[in-house]
Design a protein around this motif. Structure first.
Motif, mmCIF file in Angstrom:
data_model
loop_
_atom_site.group_PDB
_atom_site.id
_atom_site.type_symbol
_atom_site.label_atom_id
_atom_site.label_comp_id
_atom_site.label_asym_id
_atom_site.label_seq_id
_atom_site.Cartn_x
_atom_site.Cartn_y
_atom_site.Cartn_z
ATOM 1 N N VAL A 179 0.862 -1.182 0.000
ATOM 2 C CA VAL A 179 0.000 0.000 0.000
ATOM 3 C C VAL A 179 0.897 1.230 0.000
ATOM 4 O O VAL A 179 1.815 1.323 0.817
ATOM 5 C CB VAL A 179 -0.932 0.017 1.233
ATOM 6 N N GLU A 180 0.630 2.150 -0.919
ATOM 7 C CA GLU A 180 1.437 3.366 -0.976
ATOM 8 C C GLU A 180 0.593 4.560 -1.403
ATOM 9 O O GLU A 180 -0.427 4.414 -2.053
ATOM 10 C CB GLU A 180 2.612 3.184 -1.941
ATOM 11 N N GLU A 181 1.061 5.725 -0.979
ATOM 12 C CA GLU A 181 0.450 6.981 -1.415
ATOM 13 C C GLU A 181 1.228 7.503 -2.613
ATOM 14 O O GLU A 181 2.454 7.490 -2.615
ATOM 15 C CB GLU A 181 0.505 8.024 -0.303
ATOM 16 N N VAL A 182 0.477 7.952 -3.621
ATOM 17 C CA VAL A 182 1.099 8.516 -4.820
ATOM 18 C C VAL A 182 0.321 9.764 -5.220
ATOM 19 O O VAL A 182 -0.787 10.005 -4.752
ATOM 20 C CB VAL A 182 1.126 7.507 -5.990
ATOM 21 N N SER A 183 0.888 10.536 -6.117
ATOM 22 C CA SER A 183 0.206 11.752 -6.581
ATOM 23 C C SER A 183 -0.958 11.382 -7.507
ATOM 24 O O SER A 183 -0.957 10.324 -8.138
ATOM 25 C CB SER A 183 1.182 12.648 -7.338
ATOM 26 N N ASN A 184 -1.945 12.266 -7.575
ATOM 27 C CA ASN A 184 -3.074 12.063 -8.475
ATOM 28 C C ASN A 184 -2.580 11.970 -9.916
ATOM 29 O O ASN A 184 -3.073 11.167 -10.701
ATOM 30 C CB ASN A 184 -4.089 13.199 -8.314
ATOM 31 N N LYS A 185 -1.575 12.741 -10.250
ATOM 32 C CA LYS A 185 -1.009 12.712 -11.601
ATOM 33 C C LYS A 185 -0.462 11.318 -11.912
ATOM 34 O O LYS A 185 -0.684 10.773 -12.994
ATOM 35 C CB LYS A 185 0.096 13.753 -11.733
ATOM 36 N N LEU A 195 -9.471 5.513 -17.570
ATOM 37 C CA LEU A 195 -10.315 6.261 -16.638
ATOM 38 C C LEU A 195 -10.194 7.746 -16.933
ATOM 39 O O LEU A 195 -9.108 8.264 -17.133
ATOM 40 C CB LEU A 195 -9.906 5.983 -15.189
ATOM 41 N N LYS A 196 -11.303 8.420 -16.943
ATOM 42 C CA LYS A 196 -11.303 9.858 -17.211
ATOM 43 C C LYS A 196 -11.717 10.597 -15.944
ATOM 44 O O LYS A 196 -12.530 10.126 -15.177
ATOM 45 C CB LYS A 196 -12.252 10.184 -18.353
ATOM 46 N N GLY A 197 -11.156 11.765 -15.724
ATOM 47 C CA GLY A 197 -11.513 12.561 -14.565
ATOM 48 C C GLY A 197 -10.720 12.171 -13.335
ATOM 49 O O GLY A 197 -9.771 11.413 -13.389
ATOM 50 N N ASP A 198 -11.144 12.715 -12.215
ATOM 51 C CA ASP A 198 -10.448 12.468 -10.955
ATOM 52 C C ASP A 198 -10.864 11.126 -10.361
ATOM 53 O O ASP A 198 -12.019 10.730 -10.430
ATOM 54 C CB ASP A 198 -10.785 13.565 -9.937
ATOM 55 N N TYR A 199 -9.929 10.457 -9.788
ATOM 56 C CA TYR A 199 -10.210 9.292 -8.969
ATOM 57 C C TYR A 199 -9.123 9.221 -7.909
ATOM 58 O O TYR A 199 -8.112 9.910 -7.994
ATOM 59 C CB TYR A 199 -10.334 8.005 -9.790
ATOM 60 N N TRP A 200 -9.326 8.352 -6.919
ATOM 61 C CA TRP A 200 -8.521 8.466 -5.706
ATOM 62 C C TRP A 200 -7.628 7.275 -5.399
ATOM 63 O O TRP A 200 -6.889 7.290 -4.443
ATOM 64 C CB TRP A 200 -9.451 8.738 -4.525
ATOM 65 N N ILE A 221 -1.601 -1.545 -3.994
ATOM 66 C CA ILE A 221 -2.733 -0.623 -3.891
ATOM 67 C C ILE A 221 -2.141 0.764 -3.755
ATOM 68 O O ILE A 221 -1.269 0.993 -2.911
ATOM 69 C CB ILE A 221 -3.622 -0.953 -2.678
ATOM 70 N N ARG A 222 -2.603 1.678 -4.605
ATOM 71 C CA ARG A 222 -2.092 3.045 -4.558
ATOM 72 C C ARG A 222 -3.243 3.988 -4.225
ATOM 73 O O ARG A 222 -4.311 3.909 -4.810
ATOM 74 C CB ARG A 222 -1.459 3.412 -5.894
ATOM 75 N N ILE A 223 -2.998 4.853 -3.254
ATOM 76 C CA ILE A 223 -3.982 5.817 -2.770
ATOM 77 C C ILE A 223 -3.434 7.216 -3.024
ATOM 78 O O ILE A 223 -2.255 7.482 -2.785
ATOM 79 C CB ILE A 223 -4.252 5.621 -1.255
ATOM 80 N N CYS A 224 -4.299 8.110 -3.474
ATOM 81 C CA CYS A 224 -3.883 9.482 -3.756
ATOM 82 C C CYS A 224 -3.464 10.191 -2.468
ATOM 83 O O CYS A 224 -4.179 10.159 -1.467
ATOM 84 C CB CYS A 224 -5.026 10.241 -4.427
#
Length: 108
Positions: free
Chosen positions: A16-22, A31-36, A46-49
């Motif tokens: 599990v890691e945090e990554v940038s939205n970019k 996928l289009k648009g924002d997701y988290w 698993i990557r979380i914004c």
């Protein structure tokens, strides 16, 4: 929120890691648009914004864990149903949050 470093799903350790939205959007062109968050099954990650509100990070983590469970159990069609996965994530989180005694009893 302090995310766990990993989560064990059917004997598979998902990092599990945090990554940038970019960074999330660069690896999910479909996928289009924002997701988290996203789940990468072959890499077992698993990557979380990063920078999300605590409640949003928690529900996103549960959402991605459900994706991983469905994948590992062979529920490919259901795994693609984002509305179902999201509904389950919210319901499961509320069940645990509202019934701590039940959860302790079931897990003992």
């Amino acid at each position: 929120m302090q995310l766990p470093k990993s989560v064990l799903i059917d004997d598979i350790e998902y990092k599990v890691e945090e990554v940038s939205n970019k960074e999330l959007q660069l690896t999910a062109e479909d996928l289009k648009g924002d997701y988290w968050g996203d789940t990468r099954y072959k890499k077992a990650s698993i990557r979380i914004c990063e920078g999300m509100a605590e409640d949003e990070a928690k529900i996103t983590l549960v959402h991605e864990i459900i994706h991983a469970i469905l994948q590992e159990r062979g529920f490919d069609r259901q795994n693609n149903d984002e509305a179902m996965v999201d509904g389950l994530a919210h319901a499961l989180r509320m069940l645990v949050k509202q019934n701590p005694e039940l959860i302790r009893e079931v897990m003992s």
